[in-house]
Structure formats: C-alpha cells, structure tokens
Write a protein that holds these residues in place. Sequence first.
Motif, PDB file in Angstrom:
ATOM      1  N   TRP A  16       0.809  -1.219   0.000  1.00  0.00           N
ATOM      2  CA  TRP A  16       0.000   0.000   0.000  1.00  0.00           C
ATOM      3  C   TRP A  16       0.838   1.263   0.000  1.00  0.00           C
ATOM      4  O   TRP A  16       0.319   2.361  -0.119  1.00  0.00           O
ATOM      5  N   LYS A  17       2.153   1.121   0.126  1.00  0.00           N
ATOM      6  CA  LYS A  17       3.016   2.306   0.111  1.00  0.00           C
ATOM      7  C   LYS A  17       3.452   2.670  -1.301  1.00  0.00           C
ATOM      8  O   LYS A  17       4.107   3.675  -1.498  1.00  0.00           O
ATOM      9  N   GLU A  18       3.112   1.836  -2.275  1.00  0.00           N
ATOM     10  CA  GLU A  18       3.461   2.112  -3.666  1.00  0.00           C
ATOM     11  C   GLU A  18       2.194   2.177  -4.502  1.00  0.00           C
ATOM     12  O   GLU A  18       1.203   1.526  -4.198  1.00  0.00           O
ATOM     13  N   VAL A  19       2.263   2.970  -5.557  1.00  0.00           N
ATOM     14  CA  VAL A  19       1.121   3.107  -6.457  1.00  0.00           C
ATOM     15  C   VAL A  19       1.475   2.501  -7.809  1.00  0.00           C
ATOM     16  O   VAL A  19       2.644   2.325  -8.150  1.00  0.00           O
ATOM     17  N   ASP A  20       0.448   2.188  -8.586  1.00  0.00           N
ATOM     18  CA  ASP A  20       0.666   1.672  -9.929  1.00  0.00           C
ATOM     19  C   ASP A  20       0.928   2.808 -10.906  1.00  0.00           C
ATOM     20  O   ASP A  20       1.670   2.659 -11.869  1.00  0.00           O
ATOM     21  N   GLU A  21       0.290   3.958 -10.654  1.00  0.00           N
ATOM     22  CA  GLU A  21       0.486   5.147 -11.473  1.00  0.00           C
ATOM     23  C   GLU A  21       0.601   6.358 -10.549  1.00  0.00           C
ATOM     24  O   GLU A  21      -0.206   6.519  -9.641  1.00  0.00           O
ATOM     25  N   TYR A  22       1.611   7.192 -10.804  1.00  0.00           N
ATOM     26  CA  TYR A  22       1.791   8.411 -10.021  1.00  0.00           C
ATOM     27  C   TYR A  22       0.794   9.476 -10.474  1.00  0.00           C
ATOM     28  O   TYR A  22       0.269   9.399 -11.588  1.00  0.00           O
ATOM     29  N   PRO A  23       0.567  10.476  -9.647  1.00  0.00           N
ATOM     30  CA  PRO A  23      -0.234  11.608 -10.120  1.00  0.00           C
ATOM     31  C   PRO A  23       0.443  12.183 -11.352  1.00  0.00           C
ATOM     32  O   PRO A  23       1.673  12.113 -11.475  1.00  0.00           O
ATOM     33  N   ALA A  24      -0.360  12.746 -12.231  1.00  0.00           N
ATOM     34  CA  ALA A  24       0.229  13.248 -13.479  1.00  0.00           C
ATOM     35  C   ALA A  24      -0.466  14.503 -13.957  1.00  0.00           C
ATOM     36  O   ALA A  24      -1.664  14.681 -13.765  1.00  0.00           O
ATOM     37  N   PHE A  25       0.323  15.352 -14.578  1.00  0.00           N
ATOM     38  CA  PHE A  25      -0.203  16.492 -15.308  1.00  0.00           C
ATOM     39  C   PHE A  25      -0.455  16.016 -16.734  1.00  0.00           C
ATOM     40  O   PHE A  25      -0.011  14.941 -17.127  1.00  0.00           O
ATOM     41  N   GLU A  26      -1.118  16.826 -17.507  1.00  0.00           N
ATOM     42  CA  GLU A  26      -1.417  16.475 -18.900  1.00  0.00           C
ATOM     43  C   GLU A  26      -0.137  16.085 -19.651  1.00  0.00           C
ATOM     44  O   GLU A  26      -0.115  15.106 -20.379  1.00  0.00           O
ATOM     45  N   ASP A  27       0.937  16.858 -19.449  1.00  0.00           N
ATOM     46  CA  ASP A  27       2.202  16.604 -20.156  1.00  0.00           C
ATOM     47  C   ASP A  27       2.892  15.319 -19.716  1.00  0.00           C
ATOM     48  O   ASP A  27       3.751  14.813 -20.431  1.00  0.00           O
ATOM     49  N   CYS A  28       2.558  14.803 -18.548  1.00  0.00           N
ATOM     50  CA  CYS A  28       3.255  13.636 -17.998  1.00  0.00           C
ATOM     51  C   CYS A  28       2.490  12.326 -18.213  1.00  0.00           C
ATOM     52  O   CYS A  28       2.980  11.270 -17.826  1.00  0.00           O
ATOM     53  N   GLN A  29       1.322  12.371 -18.793  1.00  0.00           N
ATOM     54  CA  GLN A  29       0.509  11.163 -18.907  1.00  0.00           C
ATOM     55  C   GLN A  29       1.040  10.150 -19.905  1.00  0.00           C
ATOM     56  O   GLN A  29       0.664   8.995 -19.852  1.00  0.00           O
ATOM     57  N   ASN A  30       1.917  10.562 -20.824  1.00  0.00           N
ATOM     58  CA  ASN A  30       2.401   9.620 -21.825  1.00  0.00           C
ATOM     59  C   ASN A  30       3.559   8.758 -21.320  1.00  0.00           C
ATOM     60  O   ASN A  30       4.002   7.858 -22.016  1.00  0.00           O
ATOM     61  N   PHE A  31       4.052   8.998 -20.109  1.00  0.00           N
ATOM     62  CA  PHE A  31       5.121   8.182 -19.550  1.00  0.00           C
ATOM     63  C   PHE A  31       4.549   6.892 -18.977  1.00  0.00           C
ATOM     64  O   PHE A  31       3.649   6.930 -18.140  1.00  0.00           O
ATOM     65  N   TYR A  75       5.316  18.972   2.337  1.00  0.00           N
ATOM     66  CA  TYR A  75       4.554  17.720   2.309  1.00  0.00           C
ATOM     67  C   TYR A  75       3.295  18.012   1.517  1.00  0.00           C
ATOM     68  O   TYR A  75       2.387  18.689   1.995  1.00  0.00           O
ATOM     69  N   LEU A  76       3.289  17.520   0.291  1.00  0.00           N
ATOM     70  CA  LEU A  76       2.234  17.817  -0.659  1.00  0.00           C
ATOM     71  C   LEU A  76       1.339  16.602  -0.851  1.00  0.00           C
ATOM     72  O   LEU A  76       1.811  15.531  -1.227  1.00  0.00           O
ATOM     73  N   GLU A  77       0.052  16.786  -0.563  1.00  0.00           N
ATOM     74  CA  GLU A  77      -0.921  15.705  -0.770  1.00  0.00           C
ATOM     75  C   GLU A  77      -1.680  15.965  -2.070  1.00  0.00           C
ATOM     76  O   GLU A  77      -2.118  17.081  -2.329  1.00  0.00           O
ATOM     77  N   ILE A  78      -1.806  14.918  -2.865  1.00  0.00           N
ATOM     78  CA  ILE A  78      -2.688  14.929  -4.027  1.00  0.00           C
ATOM     79  C   ILE A  78      -3.795  13.948  -3.688  1.00  0.00           C
ATOM     80  O   ILE A  78      -3.552  12.750  -3.566  1.00  0.00           O
ATOM     81  N   ASP A  79      -5.020  14.461  -3.474  1.00  0.00           N
ATOM     82  CA  ASP A  79      -6.095  13.564  -3.051  1.00  0.00           C
ATOM     83  C   ASP A  79      -6.608  12.739  -4.233  1.00  0.00           C
ATOM     84  O   ASP A  79      -6.142  12.895  -5.366  1.00  0.00           O
ATOM     85  N   LYS A  80      -7.541  11.849  -3.962  1.00  0.00           N
ATOM     86  CA  LYS A  80      -8.000  10.919  -5.008  1.00  0.00           C
ATOM     87  C   LYS A  80      -8.820  11.591  -6.101  1.00  0.00           C
ATOM     88  O   LYS A  80      -9.140  10.962  -7.095  1.00  0.00           O
ATOM     89  N   THR A  81      -9.122  12.884  -5.945  1.00  0.00           N
ATOM     90  CA  THR A  81      -9.772  13.618  -7.033  1.00  0.00           C
ATOM     91  C   THR A  81      -8.753  14.430  -7.833  1.00  0.00           C
ATOM     92  O   THR A  81      -9.104  15.048  -8.830  1.00  0.00           O
ATOM     93  N   GLY A  82      -7.488  14.454  -7.367  1.00  0.00           N
ATOM     94  CA  GLY A  82      -6.439  15.194  -8.049  1.00  0.00           C
ATOM     95  C   GLY A  82      -6.208  16.581  -7.498  1.00  0.00           C
ATOM     96  O   GLY A  82      -5.436  17.354  -8.044  1.00  0.00           O
ATOM     97  N   VAL A  90      -6.264   7.015  -5.792  1.00  0.00           N
ATOM     98  CA  VAL A  90      -5.871   7.030  -4.376  1.00  0.00           C
ATOM     99  C   VAL A  90      -5.169   8.345  -4.057  1.00  0.00           C
ATOM    100  O   VAL A  90      -4.653   9.020  -4.942  1.00  0.00           O
ATOM    101  N   SER A  91      -5.150   8.692  -2.792  1.00  0.00           N
ATOM    102  CA  SER A  91      -4.427   9.879  -2.324  1.00  0.00           C
ATOM    103  C   SER A  91      -2.962   9.527  -2.134  1.00  0.00           C
ATOM    104  O   SER A  91      -2.623   8.405  -1.752  1.00  0.00           O
ATOM    105  N   THR A  92      -2.094  10.488  -2.402  1.00  0.00           N
ATOM    106  CA  THR A  92      -0.657  10.298  -2.201  1.00  0.00           C
ATOM    107  C   THR A  92      -0.086  11.533  -1.520  1.00  0.00           C
ATOM    108  O   THR A  92      -0.629  12.625  -1.650  1.00  0.00           O
ATOM    109  N   VAL A  93       1.013  11.344  -0.806  1.00  0.00           N
ATOM    110  CA  VAL A  93       1.708  12.452  -0.153  1.00  0.00           C
ATOM    111  C   VAL A  93       3.168  12.394  -0.576  1.00  0.00           C
ATOM    112  O   VAL A  93       3.787  11.330  -0.552  1.00  0.00           O
ATOM    113  N   PHE A  94       3.691  13.540  -0.986  1.00  0.00           N
ATOM    114  CA  PHE A  94       5.073  13.653  -1.408  1.00  0.00           C
ATOM    115  C   PHE A  94       5.815  14.590  -0.480  1.00  0.00           C
ATOM    116  O   PHE A  94       5.293  15.618  -0.079  1.00  0.00           O
TER     117      PHE A  94
END
Length: 157
Positions: free
Chosen positions: A38-53, A93-100, A144-148
Amino acid sequence: MKKILFAVAISVLCSCNFETRKISSEEVLEQESRTLNWKEVDEYPAFEDCQNFTNLSEAKNCFARQVSTTIYSHLASQQPVVTKSIDDTLFIYLEIDKTGKPQVESIEVDTTVTNQLPDIKNWIRQSIDSLPKIYPASKRGIPVSTVFKMPVVVKAE
C-alpha cells in the motif's frame, strides 16, 4: 484371487482426497490486502504533459519537475528582498487527493528562512494552488491519495 487383489490395490493407490472449502469475499479481500504494498502506487499523479510516460520513475520525475518549476517560478515572481544571504532547504509535504486536488499538508522551514522571508509559506501555498489539472495516482485502477515530501532549495543573496 489375484485379480481381485490387484483391482483393490489399484483403487486404494489411485484414490485421492481433495479437501475444498468455500472462501468468502471478505477472506479474499483480507488475503489480497495483506499481499498488496500500500506504500506504492501503480500510477503516479500526473499532469497532462506527464501522462504519456509508462515507466513509473519517469512519470514520478515528470510530476516532480513540473511541481518544482511552478513553485520556483512563483517564488521568483515575488521578488523577495533579503538582508542576509540564505542557502537552505525547506520541505513541503504535498498531498494529491483521489480527485487530483493538491493540498499542502505542512512545510518544514528553518527560522532563518522565515525571519528573512516571512511570507514564504503563503507563497508556496499560492504556487501549489496555481498548479494545472492533476490526474490522481492509482492503485489497481482506483484513484488514491498520495503524499510527497518535496525539497525546495532557497538561495538568496
């Protein structure tokens, strides 16, 4: 007599005993939860420019680079004036919640920086609020929510 004994011996040797039991969906979920990291995600949060990675580390680097660029450009636009030189690192400490939606959970900053730049926490929060649309991280296709923990180097002369 030998034929009967032979038939009985084969039936004893070939008989298998399978034990089955029905597993409830709660048990399956519990077993699955124990095996998932649960400490790892399958896909990181992404901006439009980063979605192709597709590579996870490239996607993470793209996300971090865009957040850093936004923060640094916003801080530079404030044109702060200092009386002593500063060379320090603060942590966001930046949280990206599950809605982005991005949200600053906390900022670790040394008092030498806040003495010289008392508005730095507000500037950082404003820069995070100005981020473009973020697609949330996901685990097994579920947002899912993530914190960086993000370092920000502050240098001023």
